[in-house]
Each structure stands twice: as structure tokens, then as C-alpha cells.
Design a protein around this motif. Structure first.
Motif, PDB file in Angstrom:
ATOM      1  N   VAL A  66       0.857  -1.188   0.000  1.00 32.53           N
ATOM      2  CA  VAL A  66       0.000   0.000   0.000  1.00 32.53           C
ATOM      3  C   VAL A  66       0.889   1.233   0.000  1.00 32.53           C
ATOM      4  CG1 VAL A  66      -1.817   1.260   1.206  1.00 32.53           C
ATOM      5  CG2 VAL A  66      -1.769  -1.244   1.279  1.00 32.53           C
ATOM      6  N   LYS A  67       0.642   2.141  -0.924  1.00 27.26           N
ATOM      7  CA  LYS A  67       1.430   3.370  -1.032  1.00 27.26           C
ATOM      8  C   LYS A  67       0.485   4.552  -1.159  1.00 27.26           C
ATOM      9  CE  LYS A  67       5.270   5.505  -3.566  1.00 27.26           C
ATOM     10  NZ  LYS A  67       4.675   6.853  -3.513  1.00 27.26           N
ATOM     11  N   ALA A  68       0.691   5.549  -0.303  1.00 27.31           N
ATOM     12  CA  ALA A  68      -0.106   6.770  -0.376  1.00 27.31           C
ATOM     13  C   ALA A  68       0.503   7.724  -1.401  1.00 27.31           C
ATOM     14  CB  ALA A  68      -0.192   7.431   0.997  1.00 27.31           C
ATOM     15  N   LYS A  69      -0.244   8.745  -1.776  1.00 23.34           N
ATOM     16  CA  LYS A  69       0.201   9.691  -2.785  1.00 23.34           C
ATOM     17  C   LYS A  69       1.207  10.679  -2.206  1.00 23.34           C
ATOM     18  CE  LYS A  69      -4.017   9.526  -5.584  1.00 23.34           C
ATOM     19  NZ  LYS A  69      -5.130  10.320  -6.159  1.00 23.34           N
ATOM     20  N   ASN A  70       2.165  11.060  -3.041  1.00 21.40           N
ATOM     21  CA  ASN A  70       3.156  12.051  -2.639  1.00 21.40           C
ATOM     22  C   ASN A  70       2.571  13.456  -2.749  1.00 21.40           C
ATOM     23  OD1 ASN A  70       5.019   9.965  -2.345  1.00 21.40           O
ATOM     24  ND2 ASN A  70       5.778  10.194  -4.431  1.00 21.40           N
ATOM     25  N   GLY A  71       3.132  14.363  -1.961  1.00 21.77           N
ATOM     26  CA  GLY A  71       2.776  15.760  -2.101  1.00 21.77           C
ATOM     27  C   GLY A  71       3.445  16.352  -3.336  1.00 21.77           C
ATOM     28  N   ALA A  72       2.789  17.307  -3.948  1.00 26.71           N
ATOM     29  CA  ALA A  72       3.353  17.947  -5.145  1.00 26.71           C
ATOM     30  C   ALA A  72       4.356  19.022  -4.728  1.00 26.71           C
ATOM     31  CB  ALA A  72       2.240  18.563  -5.985  1.00 26.71           C
ATOM     32  N   GLY A  73       5.325  19.267  -5.596  1.00 22.73           N
ATOM     33  CA  GLY A  73       6.331  20.286  -5.316  1.00 22.73           C
ATOM     34  C   GLY A  73       5.754  21.692  -5.468  1.00 22.73           C
ATOM     35  N   GLY A  74       6.364  22.631  -4.758  1.00 18.72           N
ATOM     36  CA  GLY A  74       5.957  24.022  -4.892  1.00 18.72           C
ATOM     37  C   GLY A  74       6.363  24.583  -6.242  1.00 18.72           C
ATOM     38  N   ALA A  75       5.854  25.772  -6.570  1.00 18.05           N
ATOM     39  CA  ALA A  75       6.149  26.415  -7.851  1.00 18.05           C
ATOM     40  C   ALA A  75       6.316  27.910  -7.625  1.00 18.05           C
ATOM     41  CB  ALA A  75       5.047  26.139  -8.870  1.00 18.05           C
ATOM     42  N   GLY A  76       6.799  28.561  -8.653  1.00 21.02           N
ATOM     43  CA  GLY A  76       6.977  29.999  -8.565  1.00 21.02           C
ATOM     44  C   GLY A  76       5.660  30.741  -8.437  1.00 21.02           C
ATOM     45  N   ASN A  77       5.769  32.066  -8.216  1.00 22.03           N
ATOM     46  CA  ASN A  77       4.584  32.907  -8.035  1.00 22.03           C
ATOM     47  C   ASN A  77       3.792  32.489  -6.803  1.00 22.03           C
ATOM     48  OD1 ASN A  77       2.978  35.081  -8.704  1.00 22.03           O
ATOM     49  ND2 ASN A  77       1.666  33.904 -10.104  1.00 22.03           N
ATOM     50  N   ASN A  78       4.538  31.994  -5.770  1.00 20.64           N
ATOM     51  CA  ASN A  78       3.950  31.629  -4.476  1.00 20.64           C
ATOM     52  C   ASN A  78       2.864  30.576  -4.596  1.00 20.64           C
ATOM     53  OD1 ASN A  78       5.438  33.469  -2.696  1.00 20.64           O
ATOM     54  ND2 ASN A  78       4.342  35.106  -3.772  1.00 20.64           N
ATOM     55  N   ARG A  79       3.057  29.608  -5.479  1.00 22.11           N
ATOM     56  CA  ARG A  79       2.095  28.529  -5.641  1.00 22.11           C
ATOM     57  C   ARG A  79       2.554  27.307  -4.851  1.00 22.11           C
ATOM     58  NH1 ARG A  79       1.909  28.134 -12.010  1.00 22.11           N
ATOM     59  NH2 ARG A  79       4.099  28.650 -11.631  1.00 22.11           N
ATOM     60  N   ASP A  80       1.766  26.956  -3.842  1.00 21.12           N
ATOM     61  CA  ASP A  80       2.079  25.789  -3.020  1.00 21.12           C
ATOM     62  C   ASP A  80       1.643  24.511  -3.717  1.00 21.12           C
ATOM     63  OD1 ASP A  80       3.013  27.520  -1.100  1.00 21.12           O
ATOM     64  OD2 ASP A  80       1.177  27.480   0.103  1.00 21.12           O
ATOM     65  N   GLY A  81       2.394  23.445  -3.492  1.00 16.02           N
ATOM     66  CA  GLY A  81       2.036  22.155  -4.058  1.00 16.02           C
ATOM     67  C   GLY A  81       0.841  21.534  -3.355  1.00 16.02           C
ATOM     68  N   ALA A  82       0.119  20.710  -4.064  1.00 10.51           N
ATOM     69  CA  ALA A  82      -1.058  20.044  -3.492  1.00 10.51           C
ATOM     70  C   ALA A  82      -0.626  18.954  -2.524  1.00 10.51           C
ATOM     71  CB  ALA A  82      -1.909  19.444  -4.605  1.00 10.51           C
ATOM     72  N   ASN A  83      -1.418  18.761  -1.481  1.00 14.37           N
ATOM     73  CA  ASN A  83      -1.162  17.685  -0.535  1.00 14.37           C
ATOM     74  C   ASN A  83      -1.560  16.344  -1.144  1.00 14.37           C
ATOM     75  OD1 ASN A  83      -0.340  19.530   1.447  1.00 14.37           O
ATOM     76  ND2 ASN A  83      -2.415  19.754   2.250  1.00 14.37           N
ATOM     77  N   GLY A  84      -0.814  15.310  -0.799  1.00  9.51           N
ATOM     78  CA  GLY A  84      -1.192  13.965  -1.226  1.00  9.51           C
ATOM     79  C   GLY A  84      -2.407  13.491  -0.448  1.00  9.51           C
TER      80      GLY A  84
END
Length: 476
Positions: A66-84
Motif C-alpha cells: 500500500v502506497k499513499a500519494k506524494n505531495g506535489a512540489g511548490g512552484a513559482g509565483n507563491n504557488r504551493d504544491g497540493a497535498n497527497g
């Protein structure tokens, strides 16, 4: 036909946190608008929740990884990555979660009971979140933490009020089929029942559950027959009912010797001595069976347990037995204390708690333990000098270097934090001085790389000049 599975090994991997982003805001007439790297998303957790519609661990038998989803990386323009997203695993009531060494992690009883078994990694902060009055434009970001990785054992222990125990072909399956709506397999050969069967019984206003456990034989507690792997299903029972075959034709067997053998196995298994018992003499519809039941009643009275004579074929004595079981179950429920609602207890850390500890192992390595320093190391990109300098500043403020010096550590000694080892060099007390992004002048090595001042000069030489600079050079 569905397969019954009551023990599985799960290989769990929670989601990793996303990396923070290193970004500088740039637009027309604003070539350097400041850091705007977003934070990485948190990795997904793995949760176990009791679902009343699930009765076996069969799904995990075929899909143990069983493997849960990884969190997404952040991006420029102050965009936070999505939580897994969290991964939710549905298990039956009575599931016990253990480590591979047998240590109990959680005992899940009751619909909706939930436990977080593997925690996802924390997302790394982007350089916008790391900016300060002195470090105005960090040239680094934090890495995402890896999620928990562990192997656990799930064992199902049936949650029933009454457990039917007895030798093979004693009539346990027949009994549960006539007092409840359960439809177990019934045949005239031993070990017909290969899996525990649950039935719901109603006696007037009282409702209770009965578990039919596969037949026990002498030596079951040590692995003979099927008893060992299913004895766990009677651990939670409030009442144990000895179902005895009074019409058996096997030589050397009688109700007294059968109960003695069963009690020896229950005693060898352990944790069952305090459970109330009753004796059920089955198959009195057979003439020899009724006669034997009358003969052994006086011998069985030495146990001090209630004795009931029944026939599952003619249903004689079943009503008295069902109501007697209901009374015993209600007495157990009344004597069981009601669990109070869970209260949250806050225990603040001691004022002298530094949050870490340092010990020296047999290899003369200084081992630093603590949630903060270990997390900081996991989130550090060691290919970035500025990130390494930031880590050194944090450890210095936490007091790690001061304690190392007090314990007698010398420059060049090996220090281990988490999975990383370093040659300890005391941090220069001078504060961070901004130079080239991604560099730290305090840890420069002139023999192997250009100095921060040289790299800054080279960067300025490559940078496009502004209109003011061009006009000044033209006028001169």
C-alpha cells in the motif's frame, strides 16, 4: 466461495512531502522582485478504519503493498504544491495491528474506529517562506520529508459474545445454524468447519453474537489441527460454551475426558481462565446419547458450570440454552465498565528540555537524536552551500554545537544526525552575509572553488545593464 483470511502482512509506504521551490519573481521593469517559491505539499497518510461491512482481511492478502500519494512540489509565483490524499484501508472490527516483532500498535474494535498507521512526509518550505531580514532572497528551499515506511501484521480476532468450542463433529455448526441465521457448512466428517462462523441470536429483548470456532483437538495450542490459528477468535468472547458430543463412537472418548482435553488446550493458550463457561451436551436425540448425558451429569457437576442437554436435530432444549446464554452475556455487559469519552491531555515540555540528546556510540561517533535536528537534516539539500549554512545556523541556535563542545567533541570528530554523518567543524559565530544565491561565504573553500566575491563579480558581468547604467557610460 470467498476465502476467509484472518492474518496478513502489510507493506506500507506513506506519501513523501513535495520539495519547496526556489524562485525569484521577475517581470518587466522588476528584474528582481523578491523570492516567490511556494511550499511543497504534505505526503498522504495511511489510515485504518473499521467498517461493519468488512468481515475478512482477504483484500489485503492479494494486495499487501500500500502506497499513499506524494505531495506535489511548490512552484513559482507563491504557488504551493497540493497535498497527497490520505489512503484509507477498511478493516473488520476486531483487527489487531502489530509490528513484525509482535508489539501491539492498535486494537480496532467498533465501527468507525480509526488509527493513523503511517504518516506522510512534511512538505518542504519554498524560499519565499525562508526569507528573513538578513536572508532576503534565499537561494535554496527545503526538501520534502520522506513518508513512513513500515511493515505491520494485521490479525483478526472475532468480536463475539459467545464462543462455541469443542471437538470436531461435536455439532457446533449445527447449533449456530439453528439458533441464528448463519448457514455454515455441515457434514458428517471432521474439520468440516475451516473458518470461524458468526451468528446473531435474539432471545426476547436481548441480542448477542455467537462464534463457531473450528474444532479443537489435543495439541491445538501447539499447532495441531486447525485450533491454534483460530483460538484467537475466542479471546474476546464473554462466555465459552463447551459443546460435547454424547453420541460419539470414537473409543476412549466421553464428555468428561473431552472437556478435560479442551480445558487443557485453553489453559495452554492462555488469557481464557477468567471467562465463564457452560456445558452443552448435544445429540440427546440419539438414545445412547441421552443415556450417557444422564450418566455423566454428576461427574460434570464438579466443574461448577451450568449444564444443558440439547438436540440440534429436534431442537429440544434450545430455548433454555439461548436464554441462559443471553443472561450470562447481559451479566458480562453490566459488569464491564463503560468507557468514558476520550479526553485530550496536554503535557507541555519541561522548561529545561532541549529537544535533543547526544550520545557517543562504540565507534566514537557522536549521535544526535531529536525530532527537530533529524527533520532539519532530512530537509536539507547538501548540494547547496547556502542550505548547509542555514542548517548549521539552526543547529547552533538549538544548542547542538554548544553541547558537543561541553561533552568533549573535537573538530573533525564524526557526528551522526539521522542517516547523515558529518565531520564536525564548529560553525563560525558570524551571521550570514548575503553573497551569491546558493552560496555561503563562511563555508567557502578557496582551494577548490571560486570565492563568493568572485562569483558575485562574474554574475554582475553577465547581468544585462539597466538603462541608468547605459546612460551614465554614454555621457562619460
Amino acid at each position: 466461495m470467498a476465502t476467509f483470511v484472518d492474518r496478513v502482512v502489510l507493506h506500507l509506504q506513506a506519501g513523501d512531502g513535495g520539495h519547496g521551490c526556489v524562485s525569484i519573481h521577475r517581470e518587466k521593469f522588476k528584474p528582481f522582485g523578491g523570492p516567490d517559491g511556494g511550499n511543497g505539499g504534505h505526503g498522504g497518510n495511511i489510515l485504518l478504519i473499521v467498517d461493519p461491512n468488512v468481515h475478512t482481511l482477504l483484500d489485503f492478502h492479494f494486495r499487501p503493498h500500500v502506497k499513499a500519494k506524494n505531495g506535489a512540489g511548490g512552484a513559482g509565483n507563491n504557488r504551493d504544491g497540493a497535498n497527497g490524499g490520505d489512503t484509507i484501508l477498511k478493516v473488520p472490527s476486531g483487527t489487531v495491528v502489530q509490528t513484525m516483532d509482535g508489539e501491539v500498535i492498535a486494537d480496532l474494535v467498533g465501527a468507525g474506529t480509526t488509527v493513523e498507521i503511517a504518516r506522510g512526509g512534511r512538505g518542504g518550505r519554498g524560499n519565499a517562506a525562508l526569507a528573513s531580514s538578513r536572508r532576503k532572497a534565499p537561494g535554496f528551499a527545503e526538501l520534502g520529508e520522506p513518508g513512513d515506511r513500515l511493515d505491520v501484521v494485521l490479525e483478526l480476532k472475532s468480536v463475539a459474545d459467545v464462543g462455541l468450542v469443542g471437538f470436531p463433529s461435536a455439532g457446533k455448526s449445527s447449533l449456530i445454524s439453528v439458533i441464528s441465521a448463519a448457514k455454515p457448512k455441515i457434514a458428517d466428517y471432521p474439520f468440516t468447519t475451516l473458518v470461524p462462523n458468526l451468528g446473531v441470536v435474539q432471545a426476547g429483548e436481548h441480542v448477542f453474537t455467537v462464534a463457531d470456532v473450528p474444532g479443537l483437538i489435543p495439541g491445538a495450542a501447539t499447532g495441531k489441527g486447525l485450533g491454534l490459528q483460530f483460538l484467537r477468535h475466542i479471546e474476546r468472547c464473554a462466555v465459552l460454551a463447551h459443546v460435547v458430543d454424547t453420541a460419539t463412537l470414537e473409543p476412549g472418548r466421553d464428555p468428561v475426558s473431552d472437556i478435560d482435553a479442551l480445558e487443557a488446550e485453553l489453559d495452554a493458550y492462555g488469557n481464557l481462565a477468567d471467562k465463564p463457561r457452560i456445558i452443552v451436551l448435544n445429540k440427546i436425540d440419539v438414545p445412547d446419547g441421552r443415556d450417557l448425558a444422564e450418566i455423566v451429569r454428576d461427574d460434570l457437576s464438579r466443574y461448577g458450570w451450568p449444564i444443558y442437554e440439547i438436540s440440534t436435530a429436534t431442537r429440544e432444549g434450545l430455548q433454555e440454552l439461548v436464554y441462559a446464554l443471553a443472561r450470562l452475556v447481559e451479566e458480562h455487559r453490566a459488569a464491564t465498565p463503560v468507557l468514558e469519552p476520550t479526553r485530550i491531555i496536554l503535557r507541555p515540555s519541561a522548561v529545561d528540555d532541549s529537544g535533543f540528546s547526544i550520545e557517543r556510540d562504540e565507534d566514537d561517533v557522536w549521535v544526535v537524536s531529536g525530532s527537530k535536528p533529524e527533520r532539519w537534516v532530512r530537509q536539507t539539500n547538501f548540494d547547496n552551500d547556502e542550505a548547509v549554512g542555514y542548517l548549521a545556523d539552526r543547529l547552533l541556535r538549538l544548542g547542538v554545537e554548544e553541547k558537543l563542545a561541553k561533552l568533549g567533541a573535537e573538530p573533525g570528530d564524526t557526528v551522526r544526525i539521522g542517516r547523515h554523518e558529518f565531520d564536525w567543524v564548529p560553525t563560525v559565530a558570524d551571521e550570514f552575509v548575503p553573497t551569491v544565491r546558493g552560496a555561503d561565504a563562511r563555508i567557502e573553500d578557496p582551494s577548490t572553488r571560486a570565492t563568493a566575491a568572485e562569483r558575485l563579480a562574474a554574475r554582475k558581468a553577465r547581468r544585462p545593464r539597466l538603462r541608468g547604467e547605459l546612460d551614465t557610460e554614454t555621457e562619460s
